[in-house]
Design an enzyme around this catalytic site. Structure first.
Site, PDB file in Angstrom:
ATOM      1  N   GLY A  27       0.841  -1.207   0.000  1.00  0.00           N
ATOM      2  CA  GLY A  27       0.000   0.000   0.000  1.00  0.00           C
ATOM      3  C   GLY A  27       0.869   1.248   0.000  1.00  0.00           C
ATOM      4  N   ALA A  28       0.851   1.969  -1.131  1.00  0.00           N
ATOM      5  CA  ALA A  28       1.688   3.172  -1.282  1.00  0.00           C
ATOM      6  C   ALA A  28       0.829   4.423  -1.211  1.00  0.00           C
ATOM      7  CB  ALA A  28       2.444   3.109  -2.608  1.00  0.00           C
ATOM      8  N   GLU A 179      -0.529   4.235  12.879  1.00  0.00           N
ATOM      9  CA  GLU A 179       0.120   5.462  12.439  1.00  0.00           C
ATOM     10  C   GLU A 179      -0.619   6.670  13.010  1.00  0.00           C
ATOM     11  OE1 GLU A 179       3.120   5.781  10.755  1.00  0.00           O
ATOM     12  OE2 GLU A 179       2.581   7.634  11.769  1.00  0.00           O
ATOM     13  N   LYS A 234      -5.535   3.503  18.759  1.00  0.00           N
ATOM     14  CA  LYS A 234      -5.606   4.301  17.537  1.00  0.00           C
ATOM     15  C   LYS A 234      -7.014   4.857  17.345  1.00  0.00           C
ATOM     16  CE  LYS A 234      -5.049   5.968  13.477  1.00  0.00           C
ATOM     17  NZ  LYS A 234      -4.136   6.198  12.452  1.00  0.00           N
ATOM     18  N   CYS A 290      -9.706   9.460   8.426  1.00  0.00           N
ATOM     19  CA  CYS A 290      -9.662   8.710   9.687  1.00  0.00           C
ATOM     20  C   CYS A 290     -10.775   9.011  10.680  1.00  0.00           C
ATOM     21  CB  CYS A 290      -8.329   8.959  10.389  1.00  0.00           C
ATOM     22  SG  CYS A 290      -6.991   8.054   9.637  1.00  0.00           S
TER      23      CYS A 290
HETATM   24  C1  UDX Z   1      -5.836  12.532  12.047  1.00  0.00           C
HETATM   25  C2  UDX Z   1      -5.041  12.431  13.357  1.00  0.00           C
HETATM   26  O1  UDX Z   1      -4.687  13.749  13.792  1.00  0.00           O
HETATM   27  C3  UDX Z   1      -3.806  11.577  13.152  1.00  0.00           C
HETATM   28  O2  UDX Z   1      -3.136  11.396  14.371  1.00  0.00           O
HETATM   29  C4  UDX Z   1      -4.221  10.222  12.582  1.00  0.00           C
HETATM   30  O3  UDX Z   1      -3.079   9.444  12.283  1.00  0.00           O
HETATM   31  C5  UDX Z   1      -5.039  10.389  11.328  1.00  0.00           C
HETATM   32  O4  UDX Z   1      -6.162  11.239  11.574  1.00  0.00           O
HETATM   33  P1  UDX Z   1      -5.606  13.930   9.804  1.00  0.00           P
HETATM   34  O5  UDX Z   1      -6.987  13.450   9.522  1.00  0.00           O
HETATM   35  O6  UDX Z   1      -4.563  13.769   8.760  1.00  0.00           O
HETATM   36  O7  UDX Z   1      -5.031  13.216  11.117  1.00  0.00           O
HETATM   37  O8  UDX Z   1      -5.665  15.498  10.163  1.00  0.00           O
HETATM   38  P2  UDX Z   1      -6.052  16.338  11.464  1.00  0.00           P
HETATM   39  O9  UDX Z   1      -5.063  17.423  11.592  1.00  0.00           O
HETATM   40  O10 UDX Z   1      -6.288  15.500  12.647  1.00  0.00           O
HETATM   41  O11 UDX Z   1      -7.431  17.026  11.030  1.00  0.00           O
HETATM   42  C6  UDX Z   1      -8.617  16.286  10.839  1.00  0.00           C
HETATM   43  C7  UDX Z   1      -9.758  17.223  10.505  1.00  0.00           C
HETATM   44  O12 UDX Z   1     -10.132  18.004  11.646  1.00  0.00           O
HETATM   45  C8  UDX Z   1      -9.441  18.234   9.411  1.00  0.00           C
HETATM   46  O13 UDX Z   1     -10.548  18.376   8.547  1.00  0.00           O
HETATM   47  C9  UDX Z   1      -9.177  19.512  10.163  1.00  0.00           C
HETATM   48  O14 UDX Z   1      -9.441  20.656   9.388  1.00  0.00           O
HETATM   49  C10 UDX Z   1     -10.163  19.367  11.311  1.00  0.00           C
HETATM   50  N1  UDX Z   1      -9.790  20.150  12.495  1.00  0.00           N
HETATM   51  C11 UDX Z   1      -8.649  19.844  13.189  1.00  0.00           C
HETATM   52  C12 UDX Z   1     -10.594  21.201  12.921  1.00  0.00           C
HETATM   53  O15 UDX Z   1     -11.632  21.484  12.308  1.00  0.00           O
HETATM   54  N2  UDX Z   1     -10.238  21.902  14.042  1.00  0.00           N
HETATM   55  C13 UDX Z   1      -9.105  21.617  14.747  1.00  0.00           C
HETATM   56  O16 UDX Z   1      -8.864  22.306  15.757  1.00  0.00           O
HETATM   57  C14 UDX Z   1      -8.286  20.557  14.309  1.00  0.00           C
HETATM   58  P1  ADP Z   2      -4.129   5.348   3.402  1.00  0.00           P
HETATM   59  O1  ADP Z   2      -4.557   6.757   3.628  1.00  0.00           O
HETATM   60  O2  ADP Z   2      -4.577   4.412   4.500  1.00  0.00           O
HETATM   61  O3  ADP Z   2      -2.682   5.219   3.095  1.00  0.00           O
HETATM   62  P2  ADP Z   2      -4.726   5.039   0.574  1.00  0.00           P
HETATM   63  O4  ADP Z   2      -6.032   4.741  -0.088  1.00  0.00           O
HETATM   64  O5  ADP Z   2      -4.064   6.353   0.323  1.00  0.00           O
HETATM   65  O6  ADP Z   2      -4.960   4.805   2.136  1.00  0.00           O
HETATM   66  O7  ADP Z   2      -3.662   3.914   0.188  1.00  0.00           O
HETATM   67  C1  ADP Z   2      -3.888   2.552   0.235  1.00  0.00           C
HETATM   68  C2  ADP Z   2      -3.202   1.904  -0.983  1.00  0.00           C
HETATM   69  O8  ADP Z   2      -3.250   0.479  -0.821  1.00  0.00           O
HETATM   70  C3  ADP Z   2      -3.840   2.217  -2.335  1.00  0.00           C
HETATM   71  O9  ADP Z   2      -2.889   2.838  -3.180  1.00  0.00           O
HETATM   72  C4  ADP Z   2      -4.251   0.831  -2.881  1.00  0.00           C
HETATM   73  O10 ADP Z   2      -4.055   0.708  -4.281  1.00  0.00           O
HETATM   74  C5  ADP Z   2      -3.318  -0.101  -2.122  1.00  0.00           C
HETATM   75  N1  ADP Z   2      -3.788  -1.489  -2.012  1.00  0.00           N
HETATM   76  C6  ADP Z   2      -4.992  -1.942  -1.572  1.00  0.00           C
HETATM   77  N2  ADP Z   2      -5.032  -3.296  -1.579  1.00  0.00           N
HETATM   78  C7  ADP Z   2      -3.821  -3.728  -2.030  1.00  0.00           C
HETATM   79  C8  ADP Z   2      -3.222  -5.023  -2.240  1.00  0.00           C
HETATM   80  N3  ADP Z   2      -3.888  -6.145  -1.976  1.00  0.00           N
HETATM   81  N4  ADP Z   2      -1.948  -5.061  -2.709  1.00  0.00           N
HETATM   82  C9  ADP Z   2      -1.269  -3.921  -2.972  1.00  0.00           C
HETATM   83  N5  ADP Z   2      -1.764  -2.692  -2.772  1.00  0.00           N
HETATM   84  C10 ADP Z   2      -3.022  -2.572  -2.312  1.00  0.00           C
END
Ligand code: UDX
Ligand code: ADP
Length: 476
Positions: A27-28, A179, A234, A290
């Site tokens: 997964g990249a 993560e 998480k 997330c």
């Molecule tokens: C989140 C978690 O922070 C991270 O630890 C986890 O690994 C993945 O999910 P992310 O979704 O990338 O990270 O961004 P984050 O900075 O948490 O923001 C999430 C959303 O909340 C965004 O839409 C952001 O705009 C919003 N947000 C965040 C607010 O509206 N107000 C805030 O004070 C903080």
């Molecule tokens: P995240 O934010 O969790 O990293 P993404 O959707 O950005 O999620 O990335 C997940 C990646 O995993 C996608 O690029 C998708 O093509 C890849 N993927 C899903 N299933 C498989 C698999 N069986 N083998 C290889 N790559 C995969």
């Protein structure tokens, strides 16, 4: 412990050599790409291969021009340039990477199920299961398998069962290593994490992964727990963060009717060291891959154990977030004399937050959908999101035929083009560049009254009002 059933129900057969020389990551995406790039950067002696089924994505990771990597993330280009070709490789050869690796990270996507049992709440584990089956089918040596994707609690058990029952008799040790990076600050988060969490049952396997991180993370920041605590932590971390955003967003609505200012309230309460100042920024609603997914997962798990009060409590965080997005769209409609039919509204920003090109669950999608239902014309400008992605997001909702989305919404690459001649501007993402625009010029070229709806409280309201804008910001 060897050969015995441990307290978690997983069976350890025999001791396996734990020296890790080669890492594969399946997964990249937004998690696998940056995380493995930093692991490779900080461990020049380890060979790290990131694989993906998506050949276009892998080609982009291999692009010599690092400004064309598939994800936009400040600082990522420099890390990739340092490690790629040295000990970091991107490939579509999934099998080879699995066969050669001592340690395999699973970083595939785990979207919310759109069908069957748990639809709309539970995580869809089909990609994880496919990975596990593939690993089991082709592995000829012992492996440490690391869950990196966000997963429901006890997924490790499923993984273990598939690996042991469909494998060739080799040993698999499962670790959970969630993560915590946030998009937009991923590289800084990876370079200096608050903590690294490793859950597992086998001390040697845990230590092998601890060593990988210990190359740059202080040892006291590397926490080890049992598998289920790690998996649950998480979900809980994201639920707590999202809950703070929904809490302040709930207060933003109260501020609007009472005359309080939500930023002032947030600042005042954030000074209390027990509360803290982070994640108290009122907004049009949280997005990202997330928060919603993890809370819904938590809700689903709680319900499946009949913990309905617990489930209802957390579900409310998502419901309030939906309310905030709807409320913002309705504020626009109500303020513009209860109709936006045929009116032009410029959207500044489409990404779910600044400094990323990720649009998953972005508030902009839902606000646009609401306004398009009212026959508004929307012109979108986002510095990093492509038109293709924007239409994909809208079409994905299935609210109207794709042709209609294209007729009502246009995407431009010049912000001044987006803003010229429009009735209103809506700020959906807090990109810094929006603050630097020539708002006096923008005002001159807009229809009157010139409305600004600031969903991020990004712009300087008093200045805009002096320029003659009718300015509305969340929570004021
Ligand atoms: C989140 C978690 O922070 C991270 O630890 C986890 O690994 C993945 O999910 P992310 O979704 O990338 O990270 O961004 P984050 O900075 O948490 O923001 C999430 C959303 O909340 C965004 O839409 C952001 O705009 C919003 N947000 C965040 C607010 O509206 N107000 C805030 O004070 C903080
Ligand atoms: P995240 O934010 O969790 O990293 P993404 O959707 O950005 O999620 O990335 C997940 C990646 O995993 C996608 O690029 C998708 O093509 C890849 N993927 C899903 N299933 C498989 C698999 N069986 N083998 C290889 N790559 C995969």
């Amino acid at each position: 412990m060897w050969g015995k059933k441990c307290e978690t129900g997983l069976t350890h057969k025999k001791k396996i050599p734990m020296e890790v020389k080669k890492i594969a990551c399946i997964g990249a995406g937004y998690v696998g790409g940056p995380t493995m790039s930093v692991i490779a950067q900080k461990n020049p002696d380890l060979q790290v291969t990131v694989v993906d089924l998506n050949a276009e994505r892998i080609a982009a990771w291999n692009n010599q021009d690092v400004s064309k990597l598939p994800i936009y993330e400040p600082g990522l280009g420099a890390v990739v340039e340092e490690a790629r070709g040295r000990n970091l490789f991107f490939s579509t050869d999934v099998e080879r990477a699995i066969v050669e690796a001592d340690m395999i990270f699973i970083s595939v996507n785990t979207p919310t199920k759109t069908y069957g049992k748990g639809k709309g709440q539970a995580a869809d584990l089909k990609f994880i299961e496919l990975c596990a089956r593939q690993i089991a089918a082709i592995s000829t040596t012992d492996k440490i398998v690391v869950e990196k994707s966000t997963l429901p609690v006890r997924t490790a058990e499923t993984l273990k069962s598939i690996l042991d029952n469909t494998g060739n008799g080799v040993n698999f040790h499962i670790l959970s290593n969630p993560e915590f990076l946030a998009e937009g600050t991923a590289i800084a988060d990876l370079h200096a994490p608050d903590r690294v969490l490793i859950g597992g049952e086998n001390t040697e396997a845990i230590n092998a992964l601890v060593q990988v991180y210990a190359s740059w993370v202080p040892r006291e920041r590397i926490l080890t727990t049992n598998l289920w605590s790690s998996e649950l932590s998480k979900l809980v971390a994201n639920a707590f963060l999202a809950q703070r955003v929904s809490s302040i967003n709930a207060i933003s609505e109260l501020c609007e009717v009472t005359g309080a200012n939500v930023d002032e309230v947030a600042h005042a309460i954030g000074q209390d060291s027990r509360i803290g100042s982070k994640f108290l920024k009122a907004s049009v609603g949280f997005g990202g891959s997330c928060f919603q997914k993890d809370i819904l997962n938590l809700v689903y798990i709680a319900r499946s154990y009949h913990l309905h009060k617990v489930a209802d409590y957390w579900e409310q965080v998502v419901l309030l977030n939906d309310h905030q997005k709807t409320r913002f769209a309705e504020k626009i409609i109500n303020t513009m004399y209860n109709t936006v039919n045929g009116k032009q509204i410029a959207f500044l920003g489409w990404a779910f937050k600044k400094d990323t090109n990720d649009t998953r669950e972005s508030a902009a999608i839902y606000v646009a959908d609401h306004l398009l239902d009212e026959q508004a014309n929307i012109i979108v400008y986002d510095p990093q999101v492509t038109a293709e992605q924007i239409y994909k997001d809208l079409d994905g909702l299935g609210s109207r035929p794709p042709a209609q989305n294209r007729a009502l919404l246009t995407v431009v690459s010049d912000p001044y083009q987006a803003l010229s001649g429009v009735h209103a501007v809506a700020v959906l993402t807090e990109w810094d560049e929006f603050k630097t625009y020539d708002w006096s010029l923008i005002k001159q070229n807009m229809k009157r009254p010139a409305f600004v709806f600031d969903g991020r409280k990004l712009l300087h309201g008093a200045t805009l009002q002096t320029l003659g804008f009718t300015y509305y910001a969340i929570g004021e």
